[in-house]
Enzyme design. Structure first.
Site, PDB file in Angstrom:
ATOM      1  N   LYS A  80       0.863  -1.178   0.000  1.00 57.42           N
ATOM      2  CA  LYS A  80       0.000   0.000   0.000  1.00 57.42           C
ATOM      3  C   LYS A  80       0.901   1.230   0.000  1.00 57.42           C
ATOM      4  CE  LYS A  80      -4.494   1.067   0.612  1.00 57.42           C
ATOM      5  NZ  LYS A  80      -5.715   0.398   0.177  1.00 57.42           N
ATOM      6  N   GLY A 177     -20.405   7.101   5.149  1.00 54.68           N
ATOM      7  CA  GLY A 177     -19.505   7.433   4.047  1.00 54.68           C
ATOM      8  C   GLY A 177     -20.116   7.018   2.724  1.00 54.68           C
ATOM      9  N   GLY A 179     -19.031   7.904  -0.455  1.00 58.14           N
ATOM     10  CA  GLY A 179     -18.091   8.321  -1.499  1.00 58.14           C
ATOM     11  C   GLY A 179     -18.142   7.356  -2.664  1.00 58.14           C
ATOM     12  N   VAL A 181     -17.295   4.154  -3.155  1.00 53.42           N
ATOM     13  CA  VAL A 181     -17.909   2.837  -2.940  1.00 53.42           C
ATOM     14  C   VAL A 181     -19.291   2.980  -2.306  1.00 53.42           C
ATOM     15  CG1 VAL A 181     -17.642   0.568  -1.872  1.00 53.42           C
ATOM     16  CG2 VAL A 181     -15.606   1.834  -2.592  1.00 53.42           C
ATOM     17  N   TYR A 183     -21.561   5.151  -2.473  1.00 48.69           N
ATOM     18  CA  TYR A 183     -22.638   5.525  -3.402  1.00 48.69           C
ATOM     19  C   TYR A 183     -23.191   4.294  -4.141  1.00 48.69           C
ATOM     20  CZ  TYR A 183     -24.952   7.025  -7.622  1.00 48.69           C
ATOM     21  OH  TYR A 183     -25.873   7.146  -8.626  1.00 48.69           O
TER      22      TYR A 183
HETATM   23  P1  NAD Z   1     -14.011   7.938  -0.823  1.00 53.47           P
HETATM   24  O1  NAD Z   1     -12.991   8.921  -0.361  1.00 53.47           O
HETATM   25  O2  NAD Z   1     -14.570   8.083  -2.186  1.00 53.47           O
HETATM   26  O3  NAD Z   1     -15.246   7.906   0.190  1.00 53.47           O
HETATM   27  C1  NAD Z   1     -15.110   8.018   1.558  1.00 53.47           C
HETATM   28  C2  NAD Z   1     -16.230   8.917   2.021  1.00 53.47           C
HETATM   29  O4  NAD Z   1     -16.211   8.986   3.448  1.00 53.47           O
HETATM   30  C3  NAD Z   1     -16.099  10.355   1.516  1.00 53.47           C
HETATM   31  O5  NAD Z   1     -17.313  10.750   0.903  1.00 53.47           O
HETATM   32  C4  NAD Z   1     -15.820  11.162   2.774  1.00 53.47           C
HETATM   33  O6  NAD Z   1     -16.375  12.471   2.728  1.00 53.47           O
HETATM   34  C5  NAD Z   1     -16.491  10.300   3.834  1.00 53.47           C
HETATM   35  N1  NAD Z   1     -16.008  10.523   5.186  1.00 53.47           N
HETATM   36  C6  NAD Z   1     -14.746  10.760   5.626  1.00 53.47           C
HETATM   37  N2  NAD Z   1     -14.717  10.915   6.951  1.00 53.47           N
HETATM   38  C7  NAD Z   1     -15.991  10.729   7.372  1.00 53.47           C
HETATM   39  C8  NAD Z   1     -16.622  10.758   8.643  1.00 53.47           C
HETATM   40  N3  NAD Z   1     -15.941  10.997   9.761  1.00 53.47           N
HETATM   41  N4  NAD Z   1     -17.954  10.507   8.726  1.00 53.47           N
HETATM   42  C9  NAD Z   1     -18.676  10.274   7.596  1.00 53.47           C
HETATM   43  N5  NAD Z   1     -18.129  10.255   6.365  1.00 53.47           N
HETATM   44  C10 NAD Z   1     -16.811  10.479   6.254  1.00 53.47           C
HETATM   45  O7  NAD Z   1     -13.365   6.486  -0.613  1.00 53.47           O
HETATM   46  P2  NAD Z   1     -13.861   5.098  -1.177  1.00 53.47           P
HETATM   47  O8  NAD Z   1     -13.002   4.739  -2.325  1.00 53.47           O
HETATM   48  O9  NAD Z   1     -15.345   5.100  -1.315  1.00 53.47           O
HETATM   49  O10 NAD Z   1     -13.426   4.125   0.018  1.00 53.47           O
HETATM   50  C11 NAD Z   1     -14.191   4.056   1.219  1.00 53.47           C
HETATM   51  C12 NAD Z   1     -13.549   3.038   2.154  1.00 53.47           C
HETATM   52  O11 NAD Z   1     -13.493   1.762   1.505  1.00 53.47           O
HETATM   53  C13 NAD Z   1     -12.099   3.341   2.540  1.00 53.47           C
HETATM   54  O12 NAD Z   1     -11.840   2.877   3.842  1.00 53.47           O
HETATM   55  C14 NAD Z   1     -11.290   2.528   1.540  1.00 53.47           C
HETATM   56  O13 NAD Z   1      -9.991   2.240   2.011  1.00 53.47           O
HETATM   57  C15 NAD Z   1     -12.146   1.297   1.440  1.00 53.47           C
HETATM   58  N6  NAD Z   1     -11.970   0.559   0.204  1.00 53.47           N
HETATM   59  C16 NAD Z   1     -12.188   1.159  -0.987  1.00 53.47           C
HETATM   60  C17 NAD Z   1     -12.030   0.419  -2.153  1.00 53.47           C
HETATM   61  C18 NAD Z   1     -12.310   1.015  -3.500  1.00 53.47           C
HETATM   62  O14 NAD Z   1     -12.496   0.256  -4.471  1.00 53.47           O
HETATM   63  N7  NAD Z   1     -12.411   2.327  -3.644  1.00 53.47           N
HETATM   64  C19 NAD Z   1     -11.618  -0.914  -2.086  1.00 53.47           C
HETATM   65  C20 NAD Z   1     -11.425  -1.512  -0.835  1.00 53.47           C
HETATM   66  C21 NAD Z   1     -11.596  -0.748   0.308  1.00 53.47           C
END
Ligand code: NAD
Length: 343
Positions: A80, A177, A179, A181, A183
């Site tokens: 990572k 959250g 974001g 994922v 959504y």
């Molecule tokens: P992202 O940044 O698009 O979404 C995260 C969301 O969380 C954002 O909208 C942000 O505003 C919100 N957020 C942050 N702090 C917050 C809080 N205190 N309270 C409420 N909301 C809060 O990220 P993502 O890509 O959607 O990933 C989300 C999680 O899933 C992360 O932990 C990431 O490591 C994990 N993940 C993502 C993927 C992927 O394919 N993107 C794969 C495996 C794991």
């Protein structure tokens, strides 16, 4: 700042600190284990309050990738990277080019991809400097919809095991959250008739899920004590901790966030309360599974493999019950067996 004696250091093979004065890049790359193949795992860009906070994050996240890739049946090791910077930074080209050059110096021992604060556009910029980037436009692309699909199927497995239901219709699920994922996860859940309660710190994302899926919006601090069946952590890590566990009314914790348990003992605490926990690196493997198909990309094959998450989780839940253990310790043991066998 300790490194080899750091609380989150777990026999990592290599840790690289990168700095580029011109672009302002400050990054850490952690390669945890390459028994199964080159390390693969996303890059997170975050306003860390200290270097130690960034190091802790990258050490924990890279270890999680080793376990995730092993249990997903991929021939990839775990790594990572983190960039210490404001994720909302506007002018990002120089930074991600410099990041790409750092990755390139590792000669293919580590492949990076997107994670929190990083987009496919950023990955494409870094890719101009190195071939060792994954989740590329025109190939496997944005992993988020696949992570969301795996998480949705994992939630279904948890609901089947804990609540005995085949459909999520009528269940209440809180999503923390919304974001990338979160959504897509809300979309799957809405399509199956789930009542959604959501929170985020980004108003536009909340407006979108409220408008499209009729989700009820609550303040970030109010998400834990909602009267729901399932709590889905989909923001940052360590949200399952001493403060939040007593507030939970849900009987299932299942979401896509990495490192949901602040410490391993919080898995024990959930178990003692009869709350079923879907180990984070198992339920959220959909994105990395999709990335693993990067070379000759085939969305149908990728989707089929993501669907296996349902069965992997079912097997973990059953073994945990039979052996009276936490789901997290069962998953860890299964992953360790695979990693050791590949030595
Ligand atoms: P992202 O940044 O698009 O979404 C995260 C969301 O969380 C954002 O909208 C942000 O505003 C919100 N957020 C942050 N702090 C917050 C809080 N205190 N309270 C409420 N909301 C809060 O990220 P993502 O890509 O959607 O990933 C989300 C999680 O899933 C992360 O932990 C990431 O490591 C994990 N993940 C993502 C993927 C992927 O394919 N993107 C794969 C495996 C794991």
């Amino acid at each position: 700042m300790a490194v080899f004696n750091h609380i989150s250091f777990d026999e990592h093979e290599q840790i690289v600190f990168c700095q580029d004065k011109e672009s302002g890049l400050k990054a850490i790359i952690a390669i945890h284990n390459t028994n199964l193949g080159p390390a693969v795992g996303g890059c997170r860009m975050w306003n860390y309050e200290s270097d130690d906070e960034a190091l802790n994050d990258v050490l924990r996240l890279s270890r999680g990738m080793t376990y995730k890739n092993a249990l997903a049946g991929l021939t990839m090791g775990g790594g990572k990277s983190v960039i210490i910077a404001d994720p909302k930074l506007k002018d990002r080209e120089a930074l991600f080019r410099a990041f790409g050059r750092c990755i390139d110096q590792l000669g293919g021992k580590y492949y990076s991809a997107e994670d929190v604060g990083v987009s496919t556009t950023d990955i494409m910029i870094a890719h101009q400097e190195t071939p060792y980037m994954a989740g590329l436009e025109g190939k496997s692309g944005d992993p988020s919809p696949f992570t969301a699909l795996g998480t949705y199927l994992g939630i279904k497995a948890a609901a089947k095991h804990r609540l005995g239901v085949d459909s999520l219709k009528g269940l209440k699920i809180s999503v923390q959250g919304v974001g990338h994922v979160g959504y897509y996860l809300c979309r799957h859940l809405h399509e199956e008739g789930v009542e959604l309660i959501v929170t985020d710190i980004h108003q536009a994302s909340l407006d979108k899920v409220a408008n499209e899926f009729g989700a009820i919006v609550v303040a970030p601090q109010d998400i834990y004590h909602q009267d729901v069946d399932i709590y889905a952590p989909c923001a940052l890590g360590a949200t399952v901790n001493d403060t939040t566990i007593p507030l939970l009314k849900a009987s299932i914790v299942a979401g896509c966030a990495n490192n949901q348990l602040a410490e391993d003992r919080h898995g024990e605490k959930l178990k003692a309360l009869g709350i079923l926990y879907a180990p984070d690196y198992v339920i959220n493997a959909g994105g990395i599974i999709n990335v693993s198909f990067e070379k000759d990309y085939d969305a149908t094959l990728s989707t089929k493999k993501v669907e296996e998450i349902y069965h992997t989780l079912m097997s973990i839940f059953t073994q945990a019950d039979e052996q009276d253990r936490t789901t997290a310790s069962v998953a860890d043991e299964m992953a360790r067996t695979i990693i050791e066998a590949a030595k």
